[in-house]
Motif scaffolding. Structure first.
Motif, PDB file in Angstrom:
ATOM      1  N   VAL A 181       0.664  -1.197   0.125  1.00  0.00           N
ATOM      2  CA  VAL A 181      -0.006   0.037   0.170  1.00  0.00           C
ATOM      3  C   VAL A 181       0.786   1.228   0.092  1.00  0.00           C
ATOM      4  O   VAL A 181       0.457   2.300  -0.486  1.00  0.00           O
ATOM      5  CB  VAL A 181      -1.084  -0.008   1.177  1.00  0.00           C
ATOM      6  CG1 VAL A 181      -1.826  -1.257   1.100  1.00  0.00           C
ATOM      7  CG2 VAL A 181      -0.078   0.035   2.576  1.00  0.00           C
ATOM      8  N   HIS A 184       0.724   2.767  -3.498  1.00  0.00           N
ATOM      9  CA  HIS A 184      -0.473   2.968  -4.190  1.00  0.00           C
ATOM     10  C   HIS A 184      -0.861   4.372  -4.449  1.00  0.00           C
ATOM     11  O   HIS A 184      -1.184   4.473  -5.581  1.00  0.00           O
ATOM     12  CB  HIS A 184      -1.714   2.491  -3.108  1.00  0.00           C
ATOM     13  CG  HIS A 184      -1.833   1.076  -3.087  1.00  0.00           C
ATOM     14  ND1 HIS A 184      -3.045   0.495  -2.374  1.00  0.00           N
ATOM     15  CD2 HIS A 184      -0.860   0.232  -3.456  1.00  0.00           C
ATOM     16  CE1 HIS A 184      -2.990  -1.053  -2.606  1.00  0.00           C
ATOM     17  NE2 HIS A 184      -1.703  -1.221  -3.194  1.00  0.00           N
ATOM     18  N   GLY A 185      -0.309   5.292  -3.618  1.00  0.00           N
ATOM     19  CA  GLY A 185      -0.165   6.830  -3.866  1.00  0.00           C
ATOM     20  C   GLY A 185       0.198   6.995  -5.011  1.00  0.00           C
ATOM     21  O   GLY A 185      -0.082   7.927  -5.982  1.00  0.00           O
ATOM     22  N   ALA A 186       1.569   6.747  -5.272  1.00  0.00           N
ATOM     23  CA  ALA A 186       2.364   7.102  -6.493  1.00  0.00           C
ATOM     24  C   ALA A 186       1.662   6.453  -7.735  1.00  0.00           C
ATOM     25  O   ALA A 186       1.747   7.040  -8.828  1.00  0.00           O
ATOM     26  CB  ALA A 186       3.841   6.584  -6.229  1.00  0.00           C
ATOM     27  N   ALA A 188      -1.228   5.817  -8.298  1.00  0.00           N
ATOM     28  CA  ALA A 188      -2.822   6.513  -8.509  1.00  0.00           C
ATOM     29  C   ALA A 188      -2.546   7.725  -9.078  1.00  0.00           C
ATOM     30  O   ALA A 188      -3.343   8.166  -9.981  1.00  0.00           O
ATOM     31  CB  ALA A 188      -3.570   6.630  -7.320  1.00  0.00           C
ATOM     32  N   GLU A 189      -1.090   8.683  -8.924  1.00  0.00           N
ATOM     33  CA  GLU A 189      -1.038   9.837  -9.460  1.00  0.00           C
ATOM     34  C   GLU A 189      -0.525   9.625 -10.896  1.00  0.00           C
ATOM     35  O   GLU A 189      -0.763  10.492 -11.652  1.00  0.00           O
ATOM     36  CB  GLU A 189       0.101  10.077  -8.678  1.00  0.00           C
ATOM     37  CG  GLU A 189       0.218  10.803  -7.407  1.00  0.00           C
ATOM     38  CD  GLU A 189       1.340  11.298  -6.784  1.00  0.00           C
ATOM     39  OE1 GLU A 189       2.275  11.166  -7.326  1.00  0.00           O
ATOM     40  OE2 GLU A 189       1.247  11.798  -5.599  1.00  0.00           O
ATOM     41  N   TYR A 196      -5.477  -2.936  -3.280  1.00  0.00           N
ATOM     42  CA  TYR A 196      -4.873  -3.958  -2.507  1.00  0.00           C
ATOM     43  C   TYR A 196      -5.117  -5.467  -2.713  1.00  0.00           C
ATOM     44  O   TYR A 196      -6.550  -5.632  -3.076  1.00  0.00           O
ATOM     45  CB  TYR A 196      -5.250  -3.736  -1.230  1.00  0.00           C
ATOM     46  CG  TYR A 196      -4.309  -4.672  -0.261  1.00  0.00           C
ATOM     47  CD1 TYR A 196      -3.055  -4.404   0.259  1.00  0.00           C
ATOM     48  CD2 TYR A 196      -5.209  -6.039   0.193  1.00  0.00           C
ATOM     49  CE1 TYR A 196      -2.733  -5.568   1.089  1.00  0.00           C
ATOM     50  CE2 TYR A 196      -4.656  -6.760   1.107  1.00  0.00           C
ATOM     51  CZ  TYR A 196      -3.250  -6.632   1.401  1.00  0.00           C
ATOM     52  OH  TYR A 196      -2.718  -7.763   2.149  1.00  0.00           O
TER      53      TYR A 196
END
Length: 312
Positions: A181, A184-186, A188-189, A196
């Motif tokens: 996780v 996940h942010g990178a 999604a960018e 997950y």
């Protein structure tokens, strides 16, 4: 860490259970056992499905969970033994409970594997009863993802970067399934969808709508996978998505054919791909064209000194 101890005592429990199963006194015991097994299976639908659904679980997972809880609990056998010992239950009823447990124990593995199919069969009935499918399920069935990446390591990182450079629209229709996780942010960018998921657990792959993806890529090599290998993963994915194009990888030559047999449409071996490029680099060097070859390859690979991938 306690798995070995658990397996040891489970074996003892079922051996003791098998030894204690009595011969049926009459056909009535078997009939009663079948009735109890059917009631137990139906009770899961009547009790557990609404409980799961109204507690926030979506229709599909509520139904799948209810189906997979069909087996009569071992704890019920303990209660039955205590009941006959205290004289509250007759021996014939206790025998029927034991045989019902055996019936559901034999039926549960089959139902477990076909739980999603069972949901597909009864989904129209559930919707007529007011149990609506979640919006994301309707979206998946209406189109789904064009590309799905199973696991996110160096190969997937480079692939996603290249897609973002050359085909950003495809990135918006790309699904990444990974357990880390922190990434996940990178991910999604970039515009991709990320969920997950443990690749060793087929339930998570069902949940994210992998069954309607058009192309599925497994980039994690066997020496990094835990609890599953590419051959088994491809087999599971092929059952979920029979019409998808599945691309997988191998780390040994003898594994390539096995992964193909599991259902892959294309299997790549990293050293084969590197050898193919090196052969052309050698030929370009012999023909004094290495500079042009380098420029073409760097352009094709979207290489630049400041290229920043999620995994560098």
């Amino acid at each position: 860490k306690v798995a070995t101890v658990k397996d040891f005592f489970i074996t003892l429990f079922f051996v003791a259970l098998g030894i204690s199963i009595p011969m049926p006194e009459s056909i009535n015991v078997v009939v009663l056992a079948v009735v109890l097994a059917v009631i137990a299976i139906l009770a899961r639908q009547i009790i557990f499905f609404p409980l799961f659904y109204f507690s926030g679980v979506d229709q599909r997972n509520a139904e799948v969970s209810s189906v997979r809880l069909a087996q009569i609990s071992e704890f019920g056998l303990v209660i039955a033994f205590l009941g006959v010992k205290l004289g509250h239950l007759s021996p014939s009823l206790t025998s029927a409970v034991i045989f019902a447990f055996v019936i559901t124990a034999l039926a549960t593995p089959l139902m477990y594997g076909r739980a999603y199919e069972i949901h597909g069969w009864i989904r129209p009935l559930l919707e007529k009863c007011g149990f609506k499918a979640p919006p994301e399920l309707s979206r998946e069935e209406g189109g789904g993802y064009r590309l799905a990446l199973l696991g996110f390591h160096r190969d997937a990182s480079s692939l996603l970067y290249n897609l973002a450079e050359s085909d950003p629209e495809l990135v918006k229709e790309t699904l990444v399934v990974d357990f880390n996780v922190a990434l996940h942010g990178a991910i999604a960018e970039t515009g991709a969808h990320v969920h997950y998921g443990d690749l060793a657990n087929p339930e998570t792959l069902h949940h994210v709508g992998l069954n309607v993806a058009r192309v599925i890529v497994c980039t994690i090599p066997d020496d990094l996978l835990r609890g599953i290998d590419n051959k088994s993963l491809v087999h599971v994915v092929r059952e979920m998505a029979p019409n998808a194009v599945i691309i997988s990888n191998a780390i040994a030559i003898e594994e390539i054919h096995q992964v193909y047999q599991a259902g892959a449409d294309y299997v790549y071996l990293n050293r084969f791909e590197a050898a193919w490029t090196l052969q052309r680099a050698v030929n370009a060097g012999l023909e004094n064209e290495i500079g042009g070859f380098r420029d073409r390859r760097q352009s094709r690979n979207h290489y630049k000194p400041d290229r920043k991938e999620i995994l560098g």
